[in-house]
Design a protein around this motif. Structure first.
Motif, PDB file in Angstrom:
ATOM      1  N   GLN A 194      21.002  14.493  24.774  1.00  0.00           N
ATOM      2  CA  GLN A 194      20.623  14.723  26.167  1.00  0.00           C
ATOM      3  C   GLN A 194      20.172  13.381  26.757  1.00  0.00           C
ATOM      4  N   ILE A 195      20.905  12.905  27.740  1.00  0.00           N
ATOM      5  CA  ILE A 195      20.572  11.644  28.397  1.00  0.00           C
ATOM      6  C   ILE A 195      20.193  11.996  29.823  1.00  0.00           C
ATOM      7  N   LEU A 196      18.945  11.747  30.175  1.00  0.00           N
ATOM      8  CA  LEU A 196      18.387  12.326  31.394  1.00  0.00           C
ATOM      9  C   LEU A 196      17.825  11.269  32.334  1.00  0.00           C
ATOM     10  N   GLY A 197      18.157  11.404  33.600  1.00  0.00           N
ATOM     11  CA  GLY A 197      17.600  10.529  34.615  1.00  0.00           C
ATOM     12  C   GLY A 197      18.505   9.360  34.946  1.00  0.00           C
ATOM     13  N   PRO A 198      18.143   8.593  35.982  1.00  0.00           N
ATOM     14  CA  PRO A 198      18.959   7.459  36.434  1.00  0.00           C
ATOM     15  C   PRO A 198      18.760   6.218  35.580  1.00  0.00           C
ATOM     16  N   ILE A 199      19.017   6.356  34.299  1.00  0.00           N
ATOM     17  CA  ILE A 199      18.845   5.248  33.355  1.00  0.00           C
ATOM     18  C   ILE A 199      20.208   4.691  32.971  1.00  0.00           C
ATOM     19  N   THR A 200      20.204   3.558  32.303  1.00  0.00           N
ATOM     20  CA  THR A 200      21.442   2.924  31.855  1.00  0.00           C
ATOM     21  C   THR A 200      21.468   2.848  30.335  1.00  0.00           C
ATOM     22  N   VAL A 201      22.585   3.261  29.766  1.00  0.00           N
ATOM     23  CA  VAL A 201      22.830   3.083  28.337  1.00  0.00           C
ATOM     24  C   VAL A 201      23.764   1.885  28.215  1.00  0.00           C
ATOM     25  N   GLY A 202      23.279   0.812  27.601  1.00  0.00           N
ATOM     26  CA  GLY A 202      23.998  -0.457  27.587  1.00  0.00           C
ATOM     27  C   GLY A 202      25.301  -0.436  26.812  1.00  0.00           C
ATOM     28  N   ALA A 203      26.119  -1.429  27.044  1.00  0.00           N
ATOM     29  CA  ALA A 203      27.449  -1.514  26.438  1.00  0.00           C
ATOM     30  C   ALA A 203      27.381  -1.458  24.915  1.00  0.00           C
ATOM     31  N   ASN A 204      28.293  -0.674  24.334  1.00  0.00           N
ATOM     32  CA  ASN A 204      28.451  -0.541  22.883  1.00  0.00           C
ATOM     33  C   ASN A 204      27.233   0.051  22.180  1.00  0.00           C
ATOM     34  N   ALA A 205      26.356   0.691  22.941  1.00  0.00           N
ATOM     35  CA  ALA A 205      25.224   1.377  22.320  1.00  0.00           C
ATOM     36  C   ALA A 205      25.702   2.663  21.666  1.00  0.00           C
ATOM     37  N   ARG A 206      24.866   3.203  20.762  1.00  0.00           N
ATOM     38  CA  ARG A 206      25.175   4.456  20.076  1.00  0.00           C
ATOM     39  C   ARG A 206      23.980   5.381  20.204  1.00  0.00           C
ATOM     40  N   VAL A 207      24.252   6.573  20.682  1.00  0.00           N
ATOM     41  CA  VAL A 207      23.208   7.575  20.842  1.00  0.00           C
ATOM     42  C   VAL A 207      23.442   8.653  19.790  1.00  0.00           C
ATOM     43  N   GLY A 208      22.500   8.811  18.868  1.00  0.00           N
ATOM     44  CA  GLY A 208      22.666   9.732  17.756  1.00  0.00           C
ATOM     45  C   GLY A 208      22.685  11.190  18.183  1.00  0.00           C
ATOM     46  N   ALA A 209      23.209  12.036  17.309  1.00  0.00           N
ATOM     47  CA  ALA A 209      23.284  13.468  17.569  1.00  0.00           C
ATOM     48  C   ALA A 209      21.903  14.048  17.845  1.00  0.00           C
ATOM     49  N   ASN A 210      21.824  14.897  18.873  1.00  0.00           N
ATOM     50  CA  ASN A 210      20.603  15.618  19.268  1.00  0.00           C
ATOM     51  C   ASN A 210      19.484  14.719  19.782  1.00  0.00           C
ATOM     52  N   ALA A 211      19.779  13.464  20.036  1.00  0.00           N
ATOM     53  CA  ALA A 211      18.767  12.573  20.603  1.00  0.00           C
ATOM     54  C   ALA A 211      18.464  12.976  22.044  1.00  0.00           C
ATOM     55  N   VAL A 212      17.229  12.741  22.470  1.00  0.00           N
ATOM     56  CA  VAL A 212      16.838  12.956  23.859  1.00  0.00           C
ATOM     57  C   VAL A 212      16.445  11.591  24.435  1.00  0.00           C
ATOM     58  N   VAL A 213      17.259  11.107  25.360  1.00  0.00           N
ATOM     59  CA  VAL A 213      17.095   9.756  25.888  1.00  0.00           C
ATOM     60  C   VAL A 213      16.591   9.843  27.320  1.00  0.00           C
ATOM     61  N   THR A 214      15.425   9.258  27.587  1.00  0.00           N
ATOM     62  CA  THR A 214      14.853   9.248  28.927  1.00  0.00           C
ATOM     63  C   THR A 214      14.500   7.835  29.389  1.00  0.00           C
ATOM     64  N   ARG A 215      14.818   6.840  28.556  1.00  0.00           N
ATOM     65  CA  ARG A 215      14.543   5.450  28.910  1.00  0.00           C
ATOM     66  C   ARG A 215      15.799   4.616  28.683  1.00  0.00           C
ATOM     67  N   GLU A 216      15.803   3.427  29.275  1.00  0.00           N
ATOM     68  CA  GLU A 216      16.943   2.527  29.159  1.00  0.00           C
ATOM     69  C   GLU A 216      17.259   2.247  27.680  1.00  0.00           C
ATOM     70  N   VAL A 217      18.547   2.116  27.390  1.00  0.00           N
ATOM     71  CA  VAL A 217      18.988   1.764  26.043  1.00  0.00           C
ATOM     72  C   VAL A 217      19.681   0.412  26.121  1.00  0.00           C
ATOM     73  N   MET A 218      19.228  -0.528  25.324  1.00  0.00           N
ATOM     74  CA  MET A 218      19.798  -1.869  25.351  1.00  0.00           C
ATOM     75  C   MET A 218      21.225  -1.873  24.818  1.00  0.00           C
ATOM     76  N   ALA A 219      21.996  -2.854  25.237  1.00  0.00           N
ATOM     77  CA  ALA A 219      23.360  -3.011  24.753  1.00  0.00           C
ATOM     78  C   ALA A 219      23.373  -3.159  23.237  1.00  0.00           C
ATOM     79  N   ALA A 220      24.334  -2.501  22.598  1.00  0.00           N
ATOM     80  CA  ALA A 220      24.554  -2.568  21.149  1.00  0.00           C
ATOM     81  C   ALA A 220      23.436  -1.940  20.323  1.00  0.00           C
ATOM     82  N   ALA A 221      22.484  -1.256  20.960  1.00  0.00           N
ATOM     83  CA  ALA A 221      21.408  -0.598  20.219  1.00  0.00           C
ATOM     84  C   ALA A 221      21.884   0.754  19.700  1.00  0.00           C
TER      85      ALA A 221
END
Length: 229
Positions: free
Chosen positions: A133-160
């Motif tokens: 679940q990626i929520l809100g007007p945030i940015t997930v940076g290039a080549n980042a990986r969001v794991g299964a069932n993660a809840v993302v509410t803050r910016e994710v850096m590139a390649a993180a």
């Protein structure tokens, strides 16, 4: 157009080891959901909002994937399996993004109203695991990986790589970090679990404290005791 379609099908096939041919990929729900969205989005840009919503709902009915006609989607976007995916109106998805089933790109501020940015921006090459679940007007940076069932509410850096609730970055070794594709965006090793990493940090700190305590005890034993006069 045919060349573009062939290139897209090949990009999907490269990310799905179970696909044996382009014809098989053409049957995928994610491919059809994207096709319906392209039509809906075209009507949306012309401000034919009712028709846009109609085609969007047809795509949802046939594929189980709900993409708002206002969402902006780039090239070679692949939704694997797809059932239960929800993508909001102001979501922006760049090129070569891979998304699995059950993912939500949601908004958290209805008060921003029409025209307000409420949904995430997903940069090039991102992999989003199932149930994330990626929520809100945030940015997930290039080549980042969001794991299964993660809840993302803050910016994710590139390649993180982020996992957990709430999602937090994990440290990846060079071998895994350099991999071009990580299925479900999830490192399948307990070393990359944030809780395990915290425990490892605590263990290292305890070892340092124990070593310091041993040194102080040894120093105390070696110091000659003063005798009374």
């Amino acid at each position: 157009m045919l060349q573009s379609l062939v290139g897209y099908l090949d990009s999907v096939k490269a990310r799905d080891p179970s696909a044996r041919s382009r014809w098989e990929v053409l049957l995928y729900a994610g491919v059809w959901a994207l096709a319906w969205h392209r039509i809906a989005h075209w009507f949306y840009t012309l401000e034919f909002y009712w028709l846009a919503r109609l085609f969007s709902q047809i795509g949802r009915l046939l594929t189980g994937i709900e993409i708002h006609p206002g969402a902006t989607i780039g090239k070679r976007f692949f939704i694997d399996h797809g059932m239960g995916v929800v993508i909001g109106e102001t979501a922006e998805i760049c090129d070569d993004v891979t998304m699995y089933h059950g993912v939500t790109l949601g908004g958290v501020d209805p008060a921003s109203g029409i025209g307000g940015k409420r949904h995430p921006t997903i940069a090039n090459g991102v992999i989003i695991g199932s149930g994330a679940q990626i929520l809100g007007p945030i940015t997930v940076g290039a080549n980042a990986r969001v794991g299964a069932n993660a809840v993302v509410t803050r910016e994710v850096m590139a390649a993180a790589t982020v996992v957990g609730i709430p999602a937090k970055p994990v440290l990846m070794d060079a071998a895994n970090f350099s991999r071009e594709f990580l299925a479900y965006g999830t490192p399948c090793d307990e070393r990359y679990d944030p809780q395990t990493q915290r425990l490892e940090i605590i263990r290292c700190e305890m070892e340092k404290l124990q070593a310091r305590l041993n040194a102080l005890e040894s120093e105390h034993r070696d110091t000659p005791r003063r005798t009374g006069s």
